[in-house]
Structure formats: C-alpha cells, structure tokens
Scaffold this motif. Structure first.
Motif, mmCIF file in Angstrom:
data_model
loop_
_atom_site.group_PDB
_atom_site.id
_atom_site.type_symbol
_atom_site.label_atom_id
_atom_site.label_comp_id
_atom_site.label_asym_id
_atom_site.label_seq_id
_atom_site.Cartn_x
_atom_site.Cartn_y
_atom_site.Cartn_z
ATOM 1 N N GLU A 59 -1.986 28.237 -3.033
ATOM 2 C CA GLU A 59 -3.258 28.947 -1.967
ATOM 3 C C GLU A 59 -4.703 28.395 -2.336
ATOM 4 O OE1 GLU A 59 0.009 31.877 -1.142
ATOM 5 O OE2 GLU A 59 -0.710 30.657 -3.064
ATOM 6 N N LEU A 62 -5.230 24.663 -1.959
ATOM 7 C CA LEU A 62 -5.416 24.304 -0.631
ATOM 8 C C LEU A 62 -6.783 24.677 -0.042
ATOM 9 C CD1 LEU A 62 -4.269 23.096 2.030
ATOM 10 C CD2 LEU A 62 -2.935 25.295 2.586
ATOM 11 N N GLU A 63 -7.333 25.838 -0.345
ATOM 12 C CA GLU A 63 -8.263 26.103 -0.013
ATOM 13 C C GLU A 63 -9.518 25.249 -0.460
ATOM 14 O OE1 GLU A 63 -9.122 30.082 -1.570
ATOM 15 O OE2 GLU A 63 -7.652 30.898 -0.031
ATOM 16 N N ILE A 66 -9.462 21.652 1.370
ATOM 17 C CA ILE A 66 -9.920 22.254 2.794
ATOM 18 C C ILE A 66 -11.516 22.177 2.874
ATOM 19 C CG2 ILE A 66 -10.229 23.495 4.804
ATOM 20 C CD1 ILE A 66 -7.217 24.480 4.215
ATOM 21 N N PHE A 92 -9.119 16.960 6.307
ATOM 22 C CA PHE A 92 -8.753 18.303 6.919
ATOM 23 C C PHE A 92 -9.866 18.737 7.961
ATOM 24 C CE2 PHE A 92 -6.526 18.812 2.711
ATOM 25 C CZ PHE A 92 -5.287 19.371 3.470
ATOM 26 N N LYS A 96 -8.656 20.017 11.626
ATOM 27 C CA LYS A 96 -9.321 21.471 12.190
ATOM 28 C C LYS A 96 -9.631 21.252 13.349
ATOM 29 C CE LYS A 96 -12.274 25.215 11.142
ATOM 30 N NZ LYS A 96 -13.351 25.764 10.140
ATOM 31 N N LEU A 101 -4.752 22.100 11.951
ATOM 32 C CA LEU A 101 -4.868 22.642 10.717
ATOM 33 C C LEU A 101 -3.903 23.591 10.174
ATOM 34 C CD1 LEU A 101 -6.286 22.490 7.965
ATOM 35 C CD2 LEU A 101 -8.211 24.077 8.828
ATOM 36 N N ASP A 102 -3.844 24.715 10.987
ATOM 37 C CA ASP A 102 -2.692 25.645 10.709
ATOM 38 C C ASP A 102 -1.349 25.178 10.228
ATOM 39 O OD1 ASP A 102 -4.662 27.633 10.811
ATOM 40 O OD2 ASP A 102 -4.023 28.377 12.891
ATOM 41 N N GLN A 105 -1.291 23.115 7.105
ATOM 42 C CA GLN A 105 -1.509 24.200 5.885
ATOM 43 C C GLN A 105 -0.124 24.576 5.512
ATOM 44 O OE1 GLN A 105 -4.581 26.701 7.915
ATOM 45 N NE2 GLN A 105 -5.474 26.902 5.408
#
Length: 471
Positions: A59, A62-63, A66, A92, A96, A101-102, A105
């Motif tokens: 997590e 990945l954050e 992005i 990214f 988006k 993006l979702d 992810q």
C-alpha cells in the motif's frame, strides 16, 4: 503498547482467568482468533530472517508511485521513474485522467504481493518476481520504510529486527578481472578448493588495490549510521541492526567483490550485524555456483573471523529441483562455508546424512530460522511436510521469523499462531524459549545491547504472564 496491554488485562479479568499462560494456550489451541489475541500481546523478541524491501506492505509503495507519478508497465505491473523505451508504459496521472487508476491499483496490489493470489502463476515466481517490480519506489525512501517497520514491530511486541536493508553501492571497475569467472568455475567443477582459494586470494588483493574499503566505509558512515542516528531507530522499545547481503545470480567476480566489501563493512561497524546471500536458490547461477559461493564465504571468514553470517540454504523442495540437488546445500553451508545460522533449511530431510548434520547443528548451536508462512506460500511446504519437527526432535536451536511480511501479507504474530496450531506438542515454555533464542542467537555485536534486550524480555514476559494469574 500500554493501552493494548491494559485492554488485554480487562479482557482476561472479564472471562475470569485464574490459570497460567501455558494452560490457557492449551485451551485455545484450535481457535485462531484467540490464538491471535494471545500472540499479539506476547513478547516476541526478534525477527532475524527479515528482508527490508519484502517486509514493506504494498500500500505505501503504491501510494508513493502514484504521488510521484511513476510510469507503470501495463503488462507486468513494474514501475519506473522515467519512461523506458520499450514496453507499454503509462504514468499514473494519465491512468487517473482516463478513469483506469482503480483497476490498475488492484492489479498492482495483486502483483507486488500475494493479495488475492489465485494460482495463475507459480507461487515462487509470484514471490520472487515482485521485488524488481516495486524496487524503484524504495530507492531514496529507506527512512519511511524503517519507521513503518519500527512502528509495526512495537505494535505487536517485537523488540528487535535484524534486517537485510540494502546492497552496498559499488562502481569498482573489475573488467580486467573477468577472466577469473571461467577459472573459478573450472576449479569449482573439479571441487578443487585449494585452487579456488588461490584464485580468490588474487582477486582479494586486486580489490584491496582498487580501494574496496572505501565503498564499505562510505556505506557504513553515509547510509547505515546516518539513517540509524537521524531516525532515532534504537530506543527503550525497539532495536534494529542490519545484515549486508550479496546476490546469488551474479557472476563469480562481481559476487566476490560485493562479498568482500560486505565483510569489510560488517567488520568496521557495530550496526552491521552480519552478512547473507539472497536470490532464488534454485536459479541457474545459484545452483551452478553454489559450492563456489560457500568457499567464498569460507575465504572471507579467514580474513574477517569476527564477522557472523547466516545463509539461505535448503530453500528447496522435491519437484522444484532434481532430487539429487536436495542432498547437499545445507551440508555445504555448514561444513564448507561455516555458517553461524541457516535460513529456511526446508530440504533437511533429503540432505545426505541428515541425522549427523542435525546432530552437528545441535552440538554447535547453529540455529535454524523457521519461516512458516513463507515456506507454505513459496514452496507449498507446511504442517507435517515442514521439517520443523525434525529440527525440534534433534534439539537444533530454533528461531521464528517472518522472511518477507509485506509481500506475504503476514506478521510475526501469524508465525506464532501457525506454530501453535500446527504443532500441538510445542508448549508455551518451548515457544518462550524460541523467543529468547531470537535474541540470544542474534548477531548483535555489542554485548550490552543484547543483555538489555534480554532484560527487557524478562520484564515483558513477567507482565504478560501476571495477567493470567489474576482473578
């Protein structure tokens, strides 16, 4: 932590305990939720088999990717700071704006870790291939990861982590030495240790002339010591030390160059606890050069006898390699390389003269680092297929570790839950012994630090166990 312990005390009081921690553990053996609550609170000493990059959860990585607008390979889910020339890459921010993006992810989470693993690729490939895909998000962000690991360790009552943090950067030019690759492999093929040692001695002298020590000291002073001090990693709740490591897939000259520098670094810094070797043990170079690698460790030990080292050995199982390849890796790690600890050791039942090897490990206090969740996912080895009981029967010192908790989406608590559920003959006092082993067999160089950790363990266990005798 104080608040968590207080809540645990209230929980115990509410259900009317008047018994020992050991009797309570026996009562809850088959209830995973109760076991989790029990082991979450129990002091867990140290995590000695720990890969830094593999222990960070996907997590935050990945954050970061992005936030810094990395490029994503839409086929492999690898990321890059800059757009590579080849491949289907998109940043990214573009994903988006397109409303994708979702979706991506979720794909990244399932590729950088075992989240929602469905068996579409072999489990060992899923695990080992993930590292290079998220690695660009870690460069320059070691501090955030170290603090994340410290916070998580404190939350689950882990006092110490001995992590494999980073390879040592080195731009030493060894192009004039590449001829040694074939010479070393020819000598290794004949198992001519004397010839190999002579060649390694020539290489070692060359590395000294090329100022190998400079790379080690730069790493120690400007990376390890600086991060450790600036982040105030050590305090009264937590301690961290670091293992240098080399990569098995490299050609002999490059690997030995890195190993030499790793040993120099460990010899020169009390923060660097020891040395290791990583990468898939069943890889082409790993298998071809395994004995040669063990002789390299033996050579480095002759130069730096105070430096400790633990070796990934026997992380193999029937079907992953040919049967005859299961018979000698742990043997060579111990008898040739002289390893101080063994990581994984899953193929011990297949090793030549395994009973004698186990007796030797027991007699010489060579611990085995048991990684239950890792062995289950990567090798499909668990329960009575796992050699845990074999090590236990021969009184080999055992330490319980996580390996790569981030990729495996696991924790130290889960390792003890699996241990208690799967092996009902392992009582509380034995589990407690494993916890103390994780400090006693750590590579901490400063005796006063180890002594303080053991003292802290005494205090924490006293508090933990006192809860069970209250009415």
């Amino acid at each position: 932590m104080t608040r968590i312990i207080t809540l645990f005390c209230i929980f115990i009081a509410q259900i009317g305990f008047s018994q020992s921690a050991e009797s309570y553990l026996e009562k809850i053996r088959n209830n995973e939720a109760l076991l989790t609550a029990f082991f979450q609170q129990m002091p867990k000493g140290g995590d000695l088999h720990h890969h830094f990059s593999g222990s960070i959860y996907a997590e935050p990585l990945l954050e970061r990717a992005i936030a810094e607008d990395f490029y994503l390979n839409l086929e492999t889910m690898a990321v890059s700071k800059t757009k590579p020339e080849k491949g289907n890459w998109e940043n990214f921010s573009s994903l988006k704006s397109k409303g994708k993006l979702d979706y991506y992810q979720q794909q990244v989470m399932q590729t950088w870790s075992i989240k929602d693993y469905n068996g579409s690729v072999p489990s060992d490939d899923q695990f080992f291939d993930s590292f290079m895909k998220f690695e660009p998000t870690i460069a320059g962000h070691f501090a955030e990861g170290m603090l994340e690991l410290k916070k998580r360790a404190i939350a689950e009552n882990v006092l110490y982590i001995e992590t494999q943090l980073s390879t040592i950067p080195c731009d030493m030019n060894v192009s004039d030495l590449t001829g040694f690759n074939s010479k070393l492999r020819q000598a290794a093929e004949q198992k001519d240790e004397k010839a190999v040692m002579k060649l390694l001695d020539e290489l070692y002298k060359s590395f000294q002339k090329k100022d190998a020590k400079k790379y080690a000291l730069d790493f120690n002073n400007n990376f390890i010591a600086k991060l450790h001090k600036d982040l105030k990693i050590d305090d009264d709740k937590f301690t961290m030390r670091y293992q240098n490591f080399v990569l098995r897939f490299m050609d002999p000259v490059d690997l030995f160059k890195n190993l030499t520098i790793a040993f120099i670094s460990a010899n020169e810094s009390k923060l660097v606890a020891g040395v290791n070797i990583v990468s898939p043990e069943h890889g082409e170079n790993s298998m071809k050069d395994y004995w040669l690698h063990m002789v390299m460790f033996k050579y480095c030990h002759s130069k730096f006898s105070d430096v400790k080292y633990t070796l990934h050995a026997g992380e193999l199982t029937l079907g992953l390699v040919q049967p005859e390849e299961l018979t000698w890796h742990i043997n060579d790690a111990i008898y040739v390389a002289g390893a101080n600890r063994i990581g994984h050791g899953v193929d011990i039942a297949y090793e030549a003269n395994s009973y004698d090897l186990l007796k030797y490990m027991s007699k010489n206090n060579i611990p085995i680092e048991i990684n239950l969740a890792s062995n289950e996912f990567i090798l499909k080895v668990k329960e009575n297929r796992h050699p845990f009981t074999l090590y236990k029967e021969f009184n080999v010192p055992i330490v319980i570790s996580t390996d790569d908790a981030g990729i495996l989406r696991s924790s130290m608590t889960e390792q003890y839950v699996l241990l208690a559920k799967r092996y009902p003959d392992v009582n509380y006092e034995t589990i407690k012994k494993y916890v103390y082993n994780s400090i006693n067999y750590s590579f901490i160089q400063d005796p006063s630090v180890k002594k303080q950790l053991l003292k802290d363990l005494d205090t924490r266990f006293k508090t933990f166990e006192a809860n069970f005798s209250k009415n």
